[in-house]
Design a protein around this motif. Structure first.
Motif, short mmCIF file in Angstrom:
data_model
loop_
_atom_site.label_atom_id
_atom_site.label_comp_id
_atom_site.label_asym_id
_atom_site.label_seq_id
_atom_site.Cartn_x
_atom_site.Cartn_y
_atom_site.Cartn_z
N ILE A 15 0.83 -1.21 0.00
CA ILE A 15 0.00 0.00 0.00
C ILE A 15 0.86 1.25 0.00
O ILE A 15 1.65 1.48 0.92
CB ILE A 15 -0.95 0.03 1.22
CG1 ILE A 15 -1.86 -1.19 1.22
CG2 ILE A 15 -1.77 1.32 1.23
CD1 ILE A 15 -2.81 -1.26 0.07
N ASP A 16 0.69 2.08 -1.01
CA ASP A 16 1.34 3.40 -1.07
C ASP A 16 0.39 4.41 -0.42
O ASP A 16 -0.48 4.99 -1.08
CB ASP A 16 1.63 3.78 -2.52
CG ASP A 16 2.41 5.08 -2.65
OD1 ASP A 16 2.54 5.79 -1.64
OD2 ASP A 16 2.88 5.39 -3.76
N LYS A 17 0.54 4.60 0.88
CA LYS A 17 -0.38 5.46 1.64
C LYS A 17 -0.33 6.91 1.16
O LYS A 17 -1.35 7.59 1.12
CB LYS A 17 -0.07 5.38 3.13
CG LYS A 17 -0.26 4.01 3.74
CD LYS A 17 0.04 4.03 5.24
CE LYS A 17 -0.09 2.66 5.87
NZ LYS A 17 0.20 2.68 7.32
N VAL A 52 -2.49 7.23 -1.84
CA VAL A 52 -3.90 7.15 -1.47
C VAL A 52 -4.37 8.50 -0.91
O VAL A 52 -5.43 9.01 -1.29
CB VAL A 52 -4.14 6.04 -0.43
CG1 VAL A 52 -5.59 6.07 0.06
CG2 VAL A 52 -3.82 4.68 -1.03
N LEU A 53 -3.58 9.08 -0.03
CA LEU A 53 -3.93 10.38 0.55
C LEU A 53 -3.99 11.45 -0.53
O LEU A 53 -4.92 12.27 -0.58
CB LEU A 53 -2.91 10.77 1.62
CG LEU A 53 -3.11 12.13 2.30
CD1 LEU A 53 -4.34 12.09 3.20
CD2 LEU A 53 -1.88 12.52 3.11
N ARG A 54 -3.00 11.44 -1.41
CA ARG A 54 -2.89 12.47 -2.44
C ARG A 54 -4.03 12.39 -3.45
O ARG A 54 -4.59 13.42 -3.85
CB ARG A 54 -1.54 12.31 -3.15
CG ARG A 54 -1.23 13.39 -4.18
CD ARG A 54 0.18 13.27 -4.67
NE ARG A 54 0.45 11.99 -5.35
CZ ARG A 54 1.21 11.02 -4.85
NH1 ARG A 54 1.77 11.17 -3.66
NH2 ARG A 54 1.41 9.90 -5.53
N GLU A 55 -4.41 11.19 -3.85
CA GLU A 55 -5.40 11.05 -4.92
C GLU A 55 -6.83 10.87 -4.41
O GLU A 55 -7.77 11.38 -5.02
CB GLU A 55 -5.01 9.88 -5.82
CG GLU A 55 -3.68 10.10 -6.54
CD GLU A 55 -3.38 9.00 -7.56
OE1 GLU A 55 -4.31 8.26 -7.93
OE2 GLU A 55 -2.21 8.89 -7.97
N ALA A 56 -7.01 10.14 -3.33
CA ALA A 56 -8.37 9.87 -2.84
C ALA A 56 -8.97 11.05 -2.09
O ALA A 56 -10.17 11.32 -2.20
CB ALA A 56 -8.38 8.63 -1.95
N LEU A 93 -7.63 2.26 -5.76
CA LEU A 93 -6.17 2.35 -5.65
C LEU A 93 -5.61 1.13 -4.93
O LEU A 93 -4.60 0.53 -5.36
CB LEU A 93 -5.78 3.62 -4.90
CG LEU A 93 -5.91 4.94 -5.66
CD1 LEU A 93 -5.73 6.12 -4.71
CD2 LEU A 93 -4.90 5.03 -6.80
N VAL A 94 -6.26 0.74 -3.84
CA VAL A 94 -5.81 -0.43 -3.07
C VAL A 94 -5.87 -1.69 -3.93
O VAL A 94 -4.93 -2.50 -3.94
CB VAL A 94 -6.67 -0.59 -1.79
CG1 VAL A 94 -6.40 -1.94 -1.13
CG2 VAL A 94 -6.38 0.54 -0.82
N ALA A 95 -6.98 -1.87 -4.65
CA ALA A 95 -7.10 -3.04 -5.52
C ALA A 95 -6.00 -3.06 -6.57
O ALA A 95 -5.46 -4.12 -6.91
CB ALA A 95 -8.48 -3.04 -6.19
N GLY A 96 -5.64 -1.87 -7.08
CA GLY A 96 -4.56 -1.77 -8.05
C GLY A 96 -3.20 -2.15 -7.46
O GLY A 96 -2.40 -2.84 -8.09
N THR A 116 -8.51 -8.96 -6.35
CA THR A 116 -9.33 -8.20 -5.41
C THR A 116 -10.67 -7.83 -6.05
O THR A 116 -10.72 -7.12 -7.06
CB THR A 116 -8.62 -6.91 -4.96
OG1 THR A 116 -7.32 -7.24 -4.47
CG2 THR A 116 -9.41 -6.20 -3.87
N ASN A 117 -11.75 -8.34 -5.47
CA ASN A 117 -13.10 -8.03 -5.95
C ASN A 117 -13.65 -6.86 -5.15
O ASN A 117 -13.67 -6.91 -3.91
CB ASN A 117 -14.02 -9.24 -5.78
CG ASN A 117 -13.52 -10.45 -6.55
OD1 ASN A 117 -13.08 -10.34 -7.69
ND2 ASN A 117 -13.58 -11.62 -5.91
N LEU A 118 -14.08 -5.82 -5.83
CA LEU A 118 -14.59 -4.62 -5.16
C LEU A 118 -16.11 -4.66 -5.08
O LEU A 118 -16.79 -5.06 -6.03
CB LEU A 118 -14.16 -3.36 -5.91
CG LEU A 118 -12.66 -3.05 -5.93
CD1 LEU A 118 -12.40 -1.80 -6.76
CD2 LEU A 118 -12.13 -2.88 -4.52
#
Length: 671
Positions: free
Chosen positions: A368-370, A373-377, A520-523, A532-534
C-alpha cells in the motif's frame, strides 16, 4: 448681499408692526414688540413670507441654501445611526441543508451508527452534558454535578425548567429510563459497551447518581448522549424499539422539534423538517426552521452539490474532496476542520482463512502506497497514519516504526508460499473451482447426463435445450462469469500449495472518496498477484448489509474516535459481534487487558504508557492497515451567519453552536 440683508430686516419690521394696534407709532410698536417677545430673530412662521421681499435670484440662493442644509441634516442622521446602531441577529429564517443519505433511527440510543441520524438527534435531543463550539464539555440538562474522590460515583442535579416538546416535564425518571434502555441487551444499542457495569439510580425527582465498578476517566464524555422521554416510550417492548414510529417522529427536549417529513412513492424520506422549540430551556435558536433535504448522490444535475450551487439549499453537510472545486464559489463559505477519525483496511480473518496467514497480511501492508492514497483519494487533505492512536492523543508516537511501501518486498514475502500463475492458469483453476462449487450446491442436477427432448415445439432454441444438460448450461454461465471478472491488466495471480487462489473481497461505502481509495488499493494488490473483488454499498445500507454480519474479507471504513481516546469498542474481543465495532474481529488477550486497564487509569503518564503498549500489541498482529486521518469540510451560503465551530469530534458536532446561527438581522442602539 448687504442690500439683501437690509430688505429682510425691513420686511420683518413691517410684519411685526402689522401685528400691533394701529394707534401706536411704528417706533413705539417696534419697541413694544421686542419687549413682549424678548427676541430679535424672526419667528418660524415669518420665514414663509421671505419670498415677498426677495428678488428671483435671491430666492434661488435661499432655496439652494435650504436644500444644502436639508441634505446635511440627512447625512448627519445617517452617520449618527450608522455609528450608534449595530446589526444584531433576529429570529426567523429557514435553513435548508443538502444531505446524501437518509434517516433511519432518529433515536440517541441507536443513532451513532448513522451520520444522518446523529445530525437530527443532535438538534432534537439533549444530554446531561454537551460540547460547545470549542468542543469543550459543558453542562446541558445538568444544573451541576459532583465526582467522588475515587472517580467511581457521579452525582447530577438536573435543571428544573426543562420540558419535552409535548409539554411534559423532564425528570430523573427519564434519565433512568434512557440508560436502562441502553443497557438492555434486547434493545441492541451500540452504546451499551460504554455503560457496562454502570449502576444508575434516582435520589429524587431531579437528582441522578451513576456508580461505576472501576474508575473510567472519559466517563463524562459518554453522558452527552440524548435523553429519551419515558412517558412516550414506556409501552414499547425493548425488542420492538427499532420498529417504533417515534424513531422517525421523535419527541425530544432539544432546541428544535419535529415538524413534518415528506416521502416519495417508494417510502423514501426526501425532506425532513424541524422547527424552533420556543420553550427551550436554554438560549432559543434564531432560525425558525431547520430542514434536511436528502439526495441520492453528490454529483450530476440532480445531486446535492448542484442544489447548493443553484442556491436551492442553504448548506451542504459534507463536501467530497474531489468536488471541492465545484463547491468553492463566491456566495459559498467552506468550513474545514480536522476530525479525530481514521480510515483503515480491516481484515476479517473469521470470514477468509487466507487472512489468518500473517505473511499475507504483512505483504498486503507492504503493497500500500499510503501517500498516493492520501494524495489522490482525498486530494492531500489529511495526514498519513500508521497506528490507531492519533496525533494529540495519549501515547501517540511520532517515531513509531513505519512499514515502507515496497512492491518488491511484498512480492518477496508472498513468493515463499504463494507461487505465481499466469492469467490462463488462473482462469483454468477458477473454472474448476466454480464447477466444484456448482456440483456441491446441486448434487442431483450434477448426476443428470441428458435432458428429454421438448416435443411441444420444434424451434431451434428447444432443439438446443433438448441436447443440453444442467451441467453444460452451468458451464456456459461460469464461462460468462469468468469473462466478466477477468482483468487483463493483472499480469499474474497466486495460489497456495493446495491450489487455492489468493482472492479477497474488498467492501466499502459507495462514495467518491472511499471508492477512489478502494480502487487504488485493488490496483496495488493486483501488482503483487492478489485478485481483489470490489463491492460498493450505499452508505445507508452499510450497517444492515455489511457491518451487522461482517460480510467482507477486507473493509475500507472510517472510524470516528471522538473526543475520548478510549478504543475499547474498536479492539476489545468482547466487541467482535454486532453492535460492537471490532471490525477486524480482533482477539488478543493482552490487548484486552491493556484496553481494560486504560479505562481504569486517570494518571496521564501511566495512560500514555498503556496506549503505547496497546498500539504496539495491535501493530504486531496487523489486524488492519491504518491509512490516513482526513479533514472534514462542510459548506453554507453567505446567508448564514454566526457559524463559529472550530473543533469537532464527529460530523454532527458542526451543529454544536446551531442556536447562534442566524439569517435575519435587526438594528440595535449601542447604548
Amino acid at each position: 448681499m448687504l442690500s439683501f440683508v437690509k430688505k429682510i430686516s425691513k420686511f420683518i419690521q413691517r410684519l411685526r408692526i402689522k401685528q400691533v394696534d394701529s394707534f401706536v407709532s411704528k417706533k413705539h410698536d417696534l419697541k413694544l414688540m421686542r419687549r413682549v417677545h424678548q427676541k430679535k430673530l424672526p419667528h418660524v412662521k415669518q420665514l414663509f413670507h421671505v419670498g415677498h421681499v426677495l428678488s428671483s435670484r435671491e430666492r434661488r440662493i435661499f432655496r439652494l441654501s435650504f436644500l444644502v442644509l436639508f441634505i446635511g441634516l440627512i447625512w448627519y442622521g445617517v452617520e449618527f445611526v450608522a455609528n450608534n446602531r449595530i446589526p444584531v441577529p433576529a429570529r426567523g429564517g429557514k435553513y435548508v441543508e443538502a444531505v446524501v443519505g437518509s434517516p433511519q433511527l432518529i433515536n440517541p440510543v441507536f443513532a451513532s451508527s448513522n451520520d444522518v441520524d446523529m445530525d437530527i438527534t443532535r438538534l432534537v435531543f439533549s444530554g446531561l452534558l454537551r460540547y460547545n463550539e470549542k468542543n469543550g464539555l459543558i453542562k446541558d440538562l445538568a444544573a451541576s454535578y459532583e465526582v467522588s474522590v475515587d472517580k467511581k460515583v457521579y452525582t447530577f442535579e438536573l435543571r428544573k425548567d426543562v420540558i419535552w416538546h409535548d409539554g411534559e416535564p423532564l425528570t430523573a425518571r427519564d434519565i433512568l429510563f434512557t440508560f436502562d434502555t441502553i443497557q438492555n441487551i434486547l434493545v441492541g444499542s451500540p452504546l451499551a459497551v460504554s455503560f457496562q457495569g454502570v449502576k444508575v439510580s434516582a435520589l429524587d425527582d431531579y437528582t441522578v447518581r451513576f456508580e461505576l465498578a472501576e474508575p473510567f476517566a472519559p466517563f463524562l464524555s459518554s453522558l452527552t448522549v440524548g435523553i429519551l422521554p419515558e412517558h412516550v416510550w414506556y409501552n414499547v417492548a425493548p425488542e420492538q424499539m427499532r420498529l417504533a414510529q417515534m424513531n422517525i417522529e421523535p419527541v425530544g427536549s432539544g432546541p428544535f422539534q419535529f415538524k413534518r417529513l415528506s416521502k416519495d412513492g417508494t417510502g423514501h424520506i426526501f425532506t425532513y423538517e424541524l422547527s424552533r422549540f420556543e420553550k427551550f430551556y436554554s438560549e432559543v435558536a434564531f432560525l425558525q426552521d431547520f430542514v434536511f433535504q436528502f439526495y441520492p448522490e453528490y454529483e450530476n444535475d440532480t445531486g446535492a452539490v448542484q442544489a447548493l450551487r443553484a442556491q436551492k439549499v442553504t448548506g451542504l453537510n459534507f463536501v467530497p474532496k474531489n468536488l471541492r472545486d465545484r463547491v468553492d464559489r463566491k456566495h459559498i463559505v467552506l468550513h474545514t476542520m480536522q476530525l479525530p477519525q481514521y480510515s483503515a483496511l480491516f481484515f476479517n480473518q473469521s470470514r477468509n482463512e487466507i487472512l489468518k496467514n500473517a505473511e499475507v497480511r504483512e505483504a498486503l501492508t507492504y503493497a500500500i502506497d499510503k501517500d498516493r492514497v492520501l494524495r489522490e483519494a482525498v486530494k492531500g487533505e489529511g495526514k498519513v497514519i500508521n497506528s490507531p492512536v492519533l496525533p494529540g492523543f495519549p501515547g501517540y508516537n511520532v517515531d513509531l516504526e513505519k512499514i515502507q511501501f515496497s512492491l518488491d518486498k511484498a512480492n518477496e514475502v508472498l513468493d515463499k508460499n504463494w507461487p505465481r500463475i499466469s492469467g490462463d492458469e488462473y482462469k483454468k483453476l477458477r473454472r474448476e473451482n466454480l464447477i466444484k462449487e456448482w456440483e456441491t450446491g446441486n448434487p442431483e442436477l450434477a448426476k443428470v447426463t441428458s435432458t428429454p427432448a421438448n416435443t411441444a415445439t420444434g424451434t431451434e432454441n428447444n432443439l438446443a435445450n433438448s441436447t443440453s444438460t444442467p451441467r453444460s448450461l452451468a458451464e456456459v454461465e461460469i464461462d460468462k462469469k469468468l469473462d466478466e471478472e477477468f482483468n487483463n491488466a493483472q499480469t499474474f495471480y497466486r495460489k497456495d500449495k493446495s491450489g487455492k487462489i489468493l482472492v479477497l473481497d474488498l467492501v466499502t461505502s459507495d462514495n467518491e472518496e472511499s471508492k477512489w481509495a478502494a480502487e487504488l488499493v485493488a490496483g496495488f494488490w493486483q501488482e503483487i498477484g492478489v485478485k481483489t473483488n470490489l463491492k460498493f454499498v450505499a452508505p445507508r445500507d452499510i450497517l444492515r448489509d455489511v457491518l451487522k454480519n461482517h460480510e467482507y474479507d477486507v473493509l475500507l471504513y472510517g472510524v470516528i474516535i471522538g473526543n475520548d481516546p478510549d478504543q475499547y469498542a474498536f479492539w476489545h474481543s468482547s466487541q467482535i459481534d454486532y453492535p460492537g465495532l471490532n471490525l477486524s474481529r480482533y482477539v488478543n488477550r493482552n490487548a484486552d487487558a491493556l484496553l481494560t486497564k486504560i479505562r481504569e487509569t486517570t494518571d496521564e503518564t501511566q495512560l500514555a504508557d498503556l496506549y503505547k503498549k496497546m498500539q504496539e500489541t495491535i501493530l504486531a498482529d496487523r489486524p488492519a492497515i491504518f491509512l490516513y486521518i482526513p479533514t472534514y469540510t462542510y459548506a453554507t451560503t453567505d446567508q448564514i451567519k454566526g457559524v463559529d465551530v472550530t473543533n469537532i469530534s464527529h460530523p454532527s458536532d458542526r451543529l454544536n453552536d446551531v442556536n447562534t446561527w442566524y439569517m435575519k438581522t435587526k438594528g440595535e442602539w449601542k447604548w
